[in-house]
Every structure is written in structure tokens, then in C-alpha cells.
Design a protein around this motif. Structure first.
Motif, PDB file in Angstrom:
ATOM      1  N   ARG A  80     -10.138 -82.145 -61.630  1.00 38.10           N
ATOM      2  CA  ARG A  80     -10.337 -83.582 -61.382  1.00 38.10           C
ATOM      3  C   ARG A  80     -11.842 -83.901 -61.308  1.00 38.10           C
ATOM      4  O   ARG A  80     -12.294 -84.907 -61.849  1.00 38.10           O
ATOM      5  N   HIS A  81     -12.594 -83.012 -60.667  1.00 33.76           N
ATOM      6  CA  HIS A  81     -14.051 -83.174 -60.569  1.00 33.76           C
ATOM      7  C   HIS A  81     -14.690 -83.193 -61.958  1.00 33.76           C
ATOM      8  O   HIS A  81     -15.510 -84.063 -62.263  1.00 33.76           O
ATOM      9  N   GLU A 111     -16.933 -86.358 -66.631  1.00 33.23           N
ATOM     10  CA  GLU A 111     -16.897 -86.721 -68.054  1.00 33.23           C
ATOM     11  C   GLU A 111     -16.487 -88.180 -68.267  1.00 33.23           C
ATOM     12  O   GLU A 111     -16.393 -88.632 -69.400  1.00 33.23           O
ATOM     13  N   GLY A 112     -16.182 -88.882 -67.167  1.00 31.63           N
ATOM     14  CA  GLY A 112     -15.761 -90.282 -67.273  1.00 31.63           C
ATOM     15  C   GLY A 112     -14.377 -90.447 -67.884  1.00 31.63           C
ATOM     16  O   GLY A 112     -14.083 -91.462 -68.513  1.00 31.63           O
ATOM     17  N   LEU A 113     -13.507 -89.460 -67.676  1.00 23.39           N
ATOM     18  CA  LEU A 113     -12.178 -89.476 -68.291  1.00 23.39           C
ATOM     19  C   LEU A 113     -11.038 -89.678 -67.288  1.00 23.39           C
ATOM     20  O   LEU A 113      -9.866 -89.458 -67.613  1.00 23.39           O
ATOM     21  N   ILE A 166      -8.614 -80.024 -74.251  1.00 19.67           N
ATOM     22  CA  ILE A 166      -7.979 -81.347 -74.210  1.00 19.67           C
ATOM     23  C   ILE A 166      -8.830 -82.363 -74.968  1.00 19.67           C
ATOM     24  O   ILE A 166      -8.302 -83.167 -75.741  1.00 19.67           O
ATOM     25  N   LYS A 167     -10.134 -82.311 -74.774  1.00 12.58           N
ATOM     26  CA  LYS A 167     -11.017 -83.242 -75.485  1.00 12.58           C
ATOM     27  C   LYS A 167     -10.908 -83.040 -76.995  1.00 12.58           C
ATOM     28  O   LYS A 167     -10.881 -84.004 -77.755  1.00 12.58           O
ATOM     29  N   ARG A 168     -10.810 -81.788 -77.414  1.00  7.76           N
ATOM     30  CA  ARG A 168     -10.690 -81.465 -78.841  1.00  7.76           C
ATOM     31  C   ARG A 168      -9.331 -81.922 -79.383  1.00  7.76           C
ATOM     32  O   ARG A 168      -9.254 -82.587 -80.405  1.00  7.76           O
ATOM     33  N   LEU A 218     -11.119 -86.872 -77.447  1.00  5.67           N
ATOM     34  CA  LEU A 218     -11.748 -87.632 -76.360  1.00  5.67           C
ATOM     35  C   LEU A 218     -13.232 -87.290 -76.330  1.00  5.67           C
ATOM     36  O   LEU A 218     -13.613 -86.146 -76.501  1.00  5.67           O
ATOM     37  N   ASN A 219     -14.048 -88.276 -76.048  1.00  6.69           N
ATOM     38  CA  ASN A 219     -15.478 -88.024 -75.885  1.00  6.69           C
ATOM     39  C   ASN A 219     -16.033 -88.707 -74.679  1.00  6.69           C
ATOM     40  O   ASN A 219     -15.684 -89.602 -74.150  1.00  6.69           O
TER      41      ASN A 219
END
Length: 157
Positions: free
Chosen positions: A24-25, A30-32, A150-152, A156-157
């Protein structure tokens, strides 16, 4: 669709709440936070409603990571429909998750499989080992790798 991650250990007071807080941190950094939901649960019911173990709380405090709102709960059948990624801390957790999932198409992963080149077969349980440093190191590494994956996978960016 919101991406969701459920970390699972035996009692949900040491390893999985540590992973929930650390992940979560990283997600917040990452602002997600609005795109990724994080939770944890245990395969057993001994600690339902309890906060994380004092060793987990102390390690997270030391690292400046909040564990606010984390309370032990048991894995539920509907978790398999609700979560995109269900991540077990050891083989026993994985076996329990697979049994509970039954024929559901559950996305169950072994936590250490997220860490490239690790020699660990599972995340050691500090309830038994007393080594919250070792657990934190593995959890931190694995959570960073999970977030990259997960970003890949979800672009997500």
C-alpha cells in the motif's frame, strides 16, 4: 476495473499484514491508490479482528510505513472473485487457497516467485523465527517486483 491484491498467510498478523502495509505504501508513492486496492487475510481464524503482531508493527514503524486500519480476517470464498491477485506466503497457504478456490479460476501466486533470483522457497514466518528483519527484506523486495509487474501488465504509469 480496479486492480486488487490480497496477501495471505496463516494467521494474518505477521507476514500478510506486513505485505499489505508495504505494498500500500509503494502504491501510494506511485500515485496509484485509486487504481490498486490492497488487503490481507489469513487461512486460519485465530486472530480475527486483531491488529498486526507487535514485531510487524515495530518493523513498519521503524520504516515509516503505516499499518493503520489493518485488522486480521480470514480468507473468504468470494475473495477469489473479488481479487485480481491472491498471493500466498508459503506452500501451506497456497494449498489452502487452492482447496478453498475449488474450480474457480483464481489468480493465486506464491510470493517468493515474484522475486527474481531468490533462493527462498517461502517467506519465513517471524511468528516462529522471530526474525522480522528477514521477513521485511523479502516482503519489501517482492512488493516492489509485484508493483512493477502490475504496472507492466495493466499499462499503469
Amino acid at each position: 476495473m480496479q486492480i486488487s491484491v490480497l496477501f495471505v498467510c496463516l494467521g494474518n498478523i505477521c507476514r500478510s499484514p506486513m505485505a499489505e502495509a508495504v505494498f500500500r505504501h509503494y502504491v501510494e508513492q506511485e500515485g496509484l491508490s485509486g487504481k490498486i486496492r490492497v488487503d490481507s487475510a489469513g487461512t486460519g481464524n485465530w486472530h480475527i479482528g486483531e491488529p498486526p503482531h507487535h514485531g510487524t508493527r515495530n518493523k513498519l514503524k521503524e520504516k515509516g510505513i503505516s499499518y493503520e486500519g489493518i485488522r486480521a480476517r480470514q480468507v473468504r470464498k468470494d475473495d477469489f472473485d473479488e481479487f485480481t491477485y491472491i498471493i500466498g506466503m508459503d506452500e501451506s497457504n497456497i494449498a489452502s487457497l487452492r482447496k478453498l478456490a475449488g474450480s474457480q479460476d483464481a489468480h493465486i501466486y506464491r510470493f517468493v516467485d515474484l522475486i527474481p533470483g531468490t533462493t527462498y522457497r517461502e517467506v519465513p514466518d517471524p511468528w516462529y523465527t522471530g526474525d522480522f528483519d528477514e521477513t521485511y527484506q523479502l516482503v519489501s523486495e517482492g512488493c516492489l517486483e509485484l508493483l512493477k509487474m502490475i504496472k507492466r501488465e495493466h499499462k499503469l504509469n
